[in-house]
Write a protein that holds these residues in place. Sequence first.
Motif, PDB file in Angstrom:
ATOM      1  N   LEU A 130       0.810  -1.225   0.000  1.00 26.88           N
ATOM      2  CA  LEU A 130       0.000   0.000   0.000  1.00 26.88           C
ATOM      3  C   LEU A 130       0.843   1.275   0.000  1.00 26.88           C
ATOM      4  O   LEU A 130       0.419   2.306  -0.523  1.00 26.88           O
ATOM      5  N   MET A 131       2.030   1.217   0.594  1.00 24.80           N
ATOM      6  CA  MET A 131       2.780   2.416   0.950  1.00 24.80           C
ATOM      7  C   MET A 131       3.012   3.349  -0.229  1.00 24.80           C
ATOM      8  O   MET A 131       2.864   4.571  -0.111  1.00 24.80           O
ATOM      9  N   ASP A 132       3.356   2.803  -1.382  1.00 28.80           N
ATOM     10  CA  ASP A 132       3.655   3.654  -2.544  1.00 28.80           C
ATOM     11  C   ASP A 132       2.414   4.343  -3.103  1.00 28.80           C
ATOM     12  O   ASP A 132       2.536   5.258  -3.920  1.00 28.80           O
ATOM     13  N   ASN A 133       1.230   3.905  -2.684  1.00 28.18           N
ATOM     14  CA  ASN A 133      -0.004   4.532  -3.168  1.00 28.18           C
ATOM     15  C   ASN A 133      -0.699   5.378  -2.102  1.00 28.18           C
ATOM     16  O   ASN A 133      -1.817   5.846  -2.332  1.00 28.18           O
ATOM     17  N   ILE A 134      -0.046   5.593  -0.960  1.00 29.41           N
ATOM     18  CA  ILE A 134      -0.636   6.432   0.082  1.00 29.41           C
ATOM     19  C   ILE A 134      -0.435   7.906  -0.292  1.00 29.41           C
ATOM     20  O   ILE A 134       0.668   8.325  -0.639  1.00 29.41           O
ATOM     21  N   TRP A 135      -1.509   8.656  -0.219  1.00 31.04           N
ATOM     22  CA  TRP A 135      -1.465  10.090  -0.499  1.00 31.04           C
ATOM     23  C   TRP A 135      -0.585  10.811   0.520  1.00 31.04           C
ATOM     24  O   TRP A 135      -0.679  10.564   1.724  1.00 31.04           O
ATOM     25  N   VAL A 136       0.254  11.700   0.039  1.00 30.52           N
ATOM     26  CA  VAL A 136       1.027  12.598   0.891  1.00 30.52           C
ATOM     27  C   VAL A 136       0.543  14.014   0.611  1.00 30.52           C
ATOM     28  O   VAL A 136       0.650  14.505  -0.521  1.00 30.52           O
ATOM     29  N   ASN A 137      -0.008  14.650   1.618  1.00 30.87           N
ATOM     30  CA  ASN A 137      -0.510  16.018   1.496  1.00 30.87           C
ATOM     31  C   ASN A 137       0.659  16.950   1.197  1.00 30.87           C
ATOM     32  O   ASN A 137       1.522  17.156   2.059  1.00 30.87           O
ATOM     33  N   PRO A 138       0.740  17.517   0.009  1.00 34.80           N
ATOM     34  CA  PRO A 138       1.935  18.279  -0.361  1.00 34.80           C
ATOM     35  C   PRO A 138       2.186  19.493   0.520  1.00 34.80           C
ATOM     36  O   PRO A 138       3.352  19.892   0.711  1.00 34.80           O
ATOM     37  N   LEU A 139       1.136  20.077   1.072  1.00 35.80           N
ATOM     38  CA  LEU A 139       1.307  21.275   1.893  1.00 35.80           C
ATOM     39  C   LEU A 139       1.662  20.941   3.340  1.00 35.80           C
ATOM     40  O   LEU A 139       2.025  21.845   4.107  1.00 35.80           O
ATOM     41  N   GLU A 140       1.551  19.666   3.722  1.00 35.47           N
ATOM     42  CA  GLU A 140       2.016  19.233   5.039  1.00 35.47           C
ATOM     43  C   GLU A 140       3.357  18.500   4.954  1.00 35.47           C
ATOM     44  O   GLU A 140       3.946  18.164   5.977  1.00 35.47           O
ATOM     45  N   ASP A 141       3.818  18.272   3.736  1.00 37.34           N
ATOM     46  CA  ASP A 141       5.101  17.599   3.501  1.00 37.34           C
ATOM     47  C   ASP A 141       6.211  18.644   3.629  1.00 37.34           C
ATOM     48  O   ASP A 141       6.737  19.147   2.637  1.00 37.34           O
ATOM     49  N   VAL A 142       6.559  18.952   4.864  1.00 40.52           N
ATOM     50  CA  VAL A 142       7.425  20.101   5.152  1.00 40.52           C
ATOM     51  C   VAL A 142       8.769  19.980   4.459  1.00 40.52           C
ATOM     52  O   VAL A 142       9.289  20.955   3.896  1.00 40.52           O
ATOM     53  N   ASP A 143       9.364  18.792   4.470  1.00 43.81           N
ATOM     54  CA  ASP A 143      10.686  18.646   3.854  1.00 43.81           C
ATOM     55  C   ASP A 143      10.611  18.285   2.375  1.00 43.81           C
ATOM     56  O   ASP A 143      11.642  18.131   1.712  1.00 43.81           O
ATOM     57  N   GLY A 144       9.396  18.113   1.846  1.00 42.63           N
ATOM     58  CA  GLY A 144       9.226  17.915   0.411  1.00 42.63           C
ATOM     59  C   GLY A 144       9.747  16.614  -0.132  1.00 42.63           C
ATOM     60  O   GLY A 144       9.965  16.494  -1.344  1.00 42.63           O
ATOM     61  N   ASP A 145       9.896  15.591   0.739  1.00 43.87           N
ATOM     62  CA  ASP A 145      10.475  14.339   0.238  1.00 43.87           C
ATOM     63  C   ASP A 145       9.425  13.314  -0.175  1.00 43.87           C
ATOM     64  O   ASP A 145       9.766  12.239  -0.655  1.00 43.87           O
ATOM     65  N   GLY A 146       8.122  13.642  -0.003  1.00 40.75           N
ATOM     66  CA  GLY A 146       7.064  12.731  -0.413  1.00 40.75           C
ATOM     67  C   GLY A 146       6.972  11.463   0.398  1.00 40.75           C
ATOM     68  O   GLY A 146       6.302  10.516  -0.007  1.00 40.75           O
TER      69      GLY A 146
END
Length: 637
Positions: free
Chosen positions: A194-210
Motif C-alpha cells: 500500500l505504501m507507494d499509493n498512500i497520499w502525501v498532502n503536499p502542503l504538510e510535507d514540510v521537507d518535500g520528500d514525499g
Amino acid sequence: MYKGLTIALLLLVCVSAAYSNYIYYPVQPMPLREFSVGCILIGIENEEVLPQLERLNSDNNTTMRVISEKLGIYIVKFEKPYTDEEFYEARDNSDWDRLNSLYELADEQVWSFVDLYEESGLVKWASPNHFYYTQYTPDDPYYRDDGDYTETSDPDQYGDFIMNCAGGWDVTTGDADVLIAILDSGVDLDHPDLMDNIWVNPLEDVDGDGEVYDLDDINGIDDDGNGFIDDLNGYDFVGGVTGHEADMSAVEYQQDWNPDVHSDGDDGWGEPDPSVGDGESTFPILFPADMGVSHGTHVAGISAAVMDNRYQFAGKAGHCKIMAVRIAHPEGGVTGEGDMIQGIEYAADNNANVINLSMGGLFGGEAPGLDAAVEYAYGQGTALICASGNVMLFPAGVTFPASHPNTLAVGSFNSDLGTSSFTEYGPELDVLAAGGEASMVAYSEVIWSTWVASVANEADLDWPAGSHQIKGEVGTSMACPQTAGLAGLIYSVLPDIDPDSLYNIIRNTAQDVGPTGWDEESGYGIVDFEAALRAVGIDEDNTIKPSAKLYPCFPNPFNSETKIFYEIAAPGQVTLEIFDCLGNKVKTLVNQTLSAGKHSATWEGKNDINNSMSSGVYFAKLQNGDKVFNNKLILIK
C-alpha cells in the motif's frame, strides 16, 4: 423522529455471529446499538442562536461542540444514566437483561434530549448520533483465479476476472492525481503493498520528500491551513478510543494526524496502542474481538493496492492514491454519525475524487446530519460509493447512506454470478461487485487483500499486533471498494466528470445477471471494468470522444412530477422514455432532433394515454446515437 424503530432493530442484528471468523455461537439477546448513548446531534440555521443554545446547555447540564461549521452541525453531550462500572459489571458477567435495561434508560434519555432541543425552537433538527457498521460479514502474484475460493486456499483475485478488470486496465491503470478516500477503521500506511499509493498532502510535507508517515513533517502546525494539524496522509477522527463501542459520547475529542497503528509510540495513549484493540470482545456473541485498523487496510488494498510491483495484490485502481480517514472504533468496527460527518467533509474539502464507505446503519429513520454531509460532498463533485449492507436476522433493505439518492449502492456477487446470500437489496441497489459468499457456519468464498494484525489476531493467529499481513474476508464491505476502484479509473480518464455521470457509466455498462434490466436483487448487474472504461469515450488513439449525459431528476422520490435534466454533446436525434421495472415503456417524453447543450423534460407520473401510474420504481432512458443512459426514479403516491 422514528422512536419505535429501536426495539425492532435490536432483533434484526442478532445473528451476525453466524459469520464469525472462527466459531459459531448460539444467538444471544445482546443487540448491536442503533445510536450512541450520552450524546445527540443538532443542526442550526445560523450562529445567532448559539448564545441561546449555550443557556439551554447550561440549564440542562449539557455541553456542545461543533462537528461541521459549514453545515451547522453540533454534538451535544450529557451524563449517561448509568456509570461505566455498572456497564462493565453487567457485560463481564454476561448479564444481558441488566445490559438491556441500562440501554433502555439510555435510549429514553437520548430521545428526551432530542425532544428538548427540537421543542426549543433553536435548531433545524435534532437526532441521535447514529452508528454505522462496517459491512463485512465477521469472517502481483495473487492476481489469478485458481478455482479455490475458500478461506484456507491460496490467495487469489477471482472476482477480477468476472469483472473484466484486465480489459479495463488496457485503457488505464489509474492516475496518481486521483484520490480515493477510505473512510473506515484506518489504513496500515506502511504496508508493503500500500505504501507507494498512500497520499502525501503536499502542503504538510514540510521537507518535500514525499515520504509516507514521515515524523520529520509532524511539527504541530496546520501548514496547509485546512483546520487539521499535521494531516500528512489523511486524518484520525477516532484517536485513542477506549471503552465500549456503544458509547460515542466522548471519543470525538480524541483526534490526531495518524490514521494508522501508532507503532512509534508517539501518541502517549499506552501499550498496546488502542488502535489495534485490546484483545477483548465487548460483545463476543456478535463480533470477533477487535477491528483495529484491519478492516480499512483490507478495503484499501482492494481499491488501490500497488500494481506492477511484483508483490501480492493488484488494486483495482493500482496507480491512484489512497487518502486514509479513520472514523471507525477499533472494537466492533462501529463509527458514530458525528465521526462519519467529519470524515466525509474532510475528504470532500481535501479534493478526494471518490469516497469509499464500507459501512451502513441499522435504522430506518432520518439521519439529517449525515444526509447533509452526503449532499455537501456530492455538491463538491465527490462520488460516494457505499456498501448496500449485510443481512443479519432477516433482510432489511439497502442501508443508509447507500440508500441515499446521491450515492452508488453496491451489493456483492459470488462465483456463480448470483447475488451473495448476505447482500441487502431493494429499490436503491445499483450494482454488484465481488464480495465472496458465506453460509451460516463458514466462509465458502473469500476476497483476499492487505491486512494489519490486531491484538486479537496475535492471540488467535500468532500474528504480532501491528504486523503487515494478508487475509480473506467476506461481505459487501469487500464489494464496495472494487467499485470505488473503478470510479477512480473513470476519474483518471475524465477528471472533470460529475458524480451522476460516473454513476450512470457504472450502471449502464454492468453485466446483467438477473431478470432483464434492473431488478431489486442484482441492480443493474455486475460491474464491468472493460465496458465502463470503453464507454467513457476512448477512441483507438486514446482521445476522448464527446458524449451525452443524463443528470439526476429532481425531486426523487417524487409525488406529482419530477424534472429530468440531460445534455448532448453534438446535434442529433434524442429519445427520452420512461419504463417500469418490468421493462414496459410507459411514456415517451422526447423524440426529436435537438441542438447540442443542456435540456430538460418533466414527467408527471402518467403514461402515454394520460393515466396516472402507481407507486413504484421507474427508469428514465436517454438515447443519443449509440449512447444509452438510464436513471432510476421512485414514484410515491
